[in-house]
Design an enzyme around this catalytic site. Structure first.
Site, PDB file in Angstrom:
ATOM      1  CB  SER A 174      -0.921   0.008   1.224  1.00  0.00           C
ATOM      2  OG  SER A 174      -1.659   1.201   1.272  1.00  0.00           O
ATOM      3  CG  ASP A 175       1.710   5.413  -2.493  1.00  0.00           C
ATOM      4  OD1 ASP A 175       2.940   5.331  -2.446  1.00  0.00           O
ATOM      5  OD2 ASP A 175       1.106   6.479  -2.688  1.00  0.00           O
ATOM      6  CE  LYS A 176       4.092   8.398   4.428  1.00  0.00           C
ATOM      7  NZ  LYS A 176       3.260   9.596   4.700  1.00  0.00           N
TER       8      LYS A 176
END
Length: 834
Positions: A328-330
């Site tokens: 997951s991209d932050k």
């Protein structure tokens, strides 16, 4: 080592790309290499360079549409269907020929259209380029299309502009550039004269000239697009269908070979042998299997769309059901992508709201600066600034590293406020000596927790600055992110954070989300061309997240995890995420994602937050259960018909059903079984995967018992009731049809057939088609009439064997998949409406 080794090594060492040279060389050398100056190019020279370098756009890799369509006629299952078409023509069975050919073409058209509708990531990346650019040509400023830019052009960048090409900044004041869509950085980056800016980034503050040094595919942006273009994955769904097809092909070829050998030995006519080969081939072909599975996924896609998750490729549903690692991209995915104030550190007895007020007076909302907006957003009331008049405002610049405002209060007295880097504010303050230790400790504490510190000071009538305190800024997690991460773990999914931010910020965010603090620094990783050591690959597999990540790192992380055997999901929203989204087994573009991210992803979320991903995973696992049920059903039925016909020919030298009966079985049963797409199912709290040992094992057991049941009825009809062969063929047709469709009620559950209530549409479809099949047999359409008495006998016989086969199925699961059989109990299989 010989003397020539160093020179050989030097020759072997790869040279840096020309664009990388131009990004770092002194500006004067860049101008010399490009044959340009601060005055730009002439139009004539620009035209020459455009012919040499090509347009400033990303070239799309074209595929021949005709060849792409023809590829759907190539492969194990199409080969089987094509063989049946040829045999139909040779045997002059023209109705069979027409029906099978129609099914073959329909499957190809559906598959081609689905792929044709898929989004093109390269086209979306290309659309991100600025449409117009301000360029100096022949000493005049013009605005040609950005695609006409060439290396050596001088352009003008202003507030709000999308940078149209990679360029080096010329003389002027520093500018603020938002590169979040490219690098994932939360904050705008300061770029000084001489430094590089990349195409696709946005100018947030300032105005300056720039010298273009790279265009099109040669830009940083273009290399990102190149990664997207090179990323290709084969669907696990496609692999599973091929395995099933191969299994049936091998079985059919073996049985046909045996029958032909026996027929030749017996001296049977060649045409009769070919006719049987045709019937056997038609029986072996899972003609409607790709279509039924595609329809099941299409229905599921509509259900996901109602949950605001749009599927751009149907096989993504099966991939999503099997995801066991979610990268997951932050920024903007786990977090809100907007800076927020934390609890401030105040000096003396100053209240926190007064510290924030002074910092807000040194901010300006009109500039849309993310720090200014965060500070102003920290005020308790919108009316807090009322009564204050800003006499003069000095915006942030990279030299002073602070903002400053002269303010007149409601009492008419003037004072000054400033905010900026804590060390800069301390250098201004007259109380620095007494507060430095406390401020340094606060800044260090904030840094360890991943916060960015902002110092605040005020100067009253005497004009001396007094430091008031420190504000911490952070990008807060989404409200539902922590619960989503926890739920994902309960469902057997490991969530790994991927961000371009510093490791301390990543660790703090991970801590808030309950993800674990094992965050790796990705700056030491290789790129997509490099194979990592076993130790580093294991570290990547075990990590909770990755910090300081660039686009090639994201792509590489997904690749390493896939090589370790994981089904990888990747969420993201920016251009920088596109390669990894494309490479991942299931790329998910979150709400508000760029066009590039949406086109590279196979699932696009239309509402904010990650909770919809969990809903999508649950739904995809239900869909997988439906596909798994159908696959077992289809294989079992194919085996039942294949083995029964083969043994009947070998042992009794008798064709138990005709070719027309086989075609009618396929049309009626596979047509009605489409309703399984709406069936009630129970999803499992673990990633799904095609377990071919179980699928082929259970279906083979059911198929063999079906053959035993068929021969039992054949024995009764031939030896006990002494029916003629024509009536036996009709009897066996009805038995294969009824018993075949009842099998779906066995394969749709792992527990007893009654453990999950079937959907009404499935019941109606199954019993509706069997009423039609019964009427055909009773009144003799294309066959000898059977009568109601014999039809009732067939139904009773089929129902008894149905109950026996249900016990056989439970035993097969216990032997082939004992762990799952113990974990799935009838009491847990509560009926769920699809």
């Amino acid at each position: 080592m010989n003397a020539s080794a160093p020179s050989s090594a030097a020759k072997a060492r790869p040279k840096p790309a020309p664009q990388d040279d131009l990004k770092s060389l002194p500006l004067a050398d860049v101008e010399k290499k490009l044959g340009s100056s601060a005055d730009g190019l002439t139009q004539a020279e620009a035209d020459k360079r455009l012919a040499k370098y090509g347009p400033n756009e990303i070239q799309e890799k074209k595929t021949n549409e005709i060849l792409k369509f023809l590829s759907y006629f190539w492969g194990p299952i199409p080969w089987m269907i094509e063989a049946a078409v040829i045999l139909s023509a040779v045997a002059r069975h023209w109705p069979d020929f027409g029906i099978i050919l129609l099914l073959l073409v329909a499957n190809a058209v559906v598959g081609f259209w689905e792929e044709h509708q898929a989004g093109n990531a390269i086209a979306a990346l290309k659309a991100r380029l600025a449409i117009k650019a301000r360029v100096e040509r022949d000493g005049k400023w013009i605005e040609p299309p950005a695609r006409d830019l060439v290396p050596g052009d001088v352009i003008r960048l202003r507030l709000g502009d999308i940078v149209p090409a990679d360029a080096r900044l010329l003389e002027g004041d520093p500018i603020e550039v938002d590169q979040s869509a490219l690098t994932g950085e939360s904050l705008p980056a300061t770029r000084k004269p001489g430094e590089a800016v990349f195409s696709g980034s946005i100018v947030r503050q300032g105005e300056i000239g720039a010298l273009v040094y790279a265009t099109g595919a040669g830009t940083y942006f273009g290399k990102t697009a190149k990664l997207v273009e090179e990323a290709h994955t084969v669907s696990h769904f496609q692999r599973a269908v091929l395995k099933i097809g191969n299994y049936l092909i091998i079985l059919a070829v073996a049985l046909v070979a045996v029958i032909i050998g026996v027929a030749l030995y017996r001296g049977d006519p060649l045409l009769t042998t070919l006719q049987f080969a045709l019937v056997l081939t038609v029986a072996a072909i899972p003609v409607a299997m790709p279509t039924v599975l595609s329809v099941t996924m299409a229905v599921g896609a509509r259900l996901l769309a109602k949950k605001q998750a749009i599927v751009t490729r149907l096989s993504a549903i099966e991939e999503l059901a099997g995801v066991d690692i979610l990268c997951s991209d932050k920024t903007g995915t786990l977090t809100q992508n907007k800076l927020t104030l934390g609890d401030p550190f105040c000096l003396g007895d100053l209240p926190a709201d007064q510290l924030i007020l002074n910092a807000a007076l040194a901010s300006r909302a009109d500039n849309k600066d993310v720090i200014d907006l965060a500070v102003i957003g920290g005020l308790k009331s919108d009316q807090a600034l009322k009564g204050y008049q800003i006499v003069r405002f000095q915006p942030f610049d990279a030299v002073q590293k602070r903002t400053e405002a002269t303010v007149k209060g409601a009492d008419g007295k003037a004072f000054k406020v400033t905010k900026g880097a804590p060390q800069v504010i301390l250098a201004l303050a007259t109380n620095a000596k007494t507060v430095k230790a406390a401020v340094d400790k606060a800044v260090k504490d904030f840094a360890e927790r991943g916060f960015r510190a902002l110092g605040v000071a005020r100067a009253d009538g005497d004009g001396t600055w007094r430091m008031l305190g420190v504000l911490p800024l952070f990008d807060p997690p989404r409200d539902d992110a922590k619960a989503t991460v926890a739920t994902a773990r309960q469902m057997g999914i490991s969530v790994k954070m991927v961000t371009g931010d510093a490791i301390a910020i990543a660790q703090e965010t991970a801590k808030k989300l309950g993800m674990g603090a094992n965050i790796l620094d990705a700056s030491g990783f290789g790129d997509s061309k490099r194979h990592e050591t076993a130790a580093l690959s294991a570290s990547i597999e075990q990590a909770d997240g990755f910090a300081q990540v660039f686009p090639e790192h994201k792509f590489h992380i997904v690749d390493v995890l896939q090589q370790a055997g994981h089904i990888v999901g990747m969420t993201g929203d920016g251009v920088n995420d596109a390669p990894a989204l494309k490479k991942a087994d299931c790329g998910i573009a979150v709400s508000g994602a760029t066009d590039a991210a949406r086109a590279a992803a196979v699932i696009v979320l239309m509402t904010p937050g990650l909770s919809v991903i969990i809903d999508a995973i649950k739904e995809s696992r239900k869909i997988f259960q439906r596909m798994n049920s159908y696959a077992i059903y289809r294989i079992a039925e194919t085996l039942r018909v294949l083995l029964f016909m083969t043994l009947a020919i070998l042992v009794f030298n008798f064709y138990p059903v005709t070719a027309v009966m086989i075609v009618m079985l396929a049309l009626l049963n596979d047509g009605a079984i489409l309703s399984i797409a709406y069936d009630n199912v129970h999803y499992r709290n673990q990633p799904e995967a095609w377990n071919m040992r179980v699928v082929l094992g259970v279906s083979t057991v059911l198929g063999i018992f079906g053959v035993a049941a068929a021969f039992g009825l054949f024995y009764l009809a031939d030896r006990v009731f002494h029916l003629d062969r024509a009536h036996i063929q009709t009897l066996m047709y009805l038995k294969l049809s009824v018993a075949g469709h009842l099998t779906i009620f066995l394969t749709r559950t792992r527990g007893p057939f009654w453990s999950i209530r079937p959907a009404p549409i499935l019941l109606i479809a199954v019993f509706g088609t069997q009423v039609v099949a019964t009427l055909i047999a009773v009144y003799g359409l294309f066959m000898t009439p059977l009568g109601w008495g014999w039809a009732a006998l067939v139904w009773g016989y089929a129902l008894v064997w149905f109950l026996v086969n249900d016990r056989v199925k439970l035993l097969a699961y216990r032997l082939l998949d004992p762990v799952q059989s113990r974990s799935v109990k009838p009491s847990t299989l509560t009926p769920l409406v699809a």
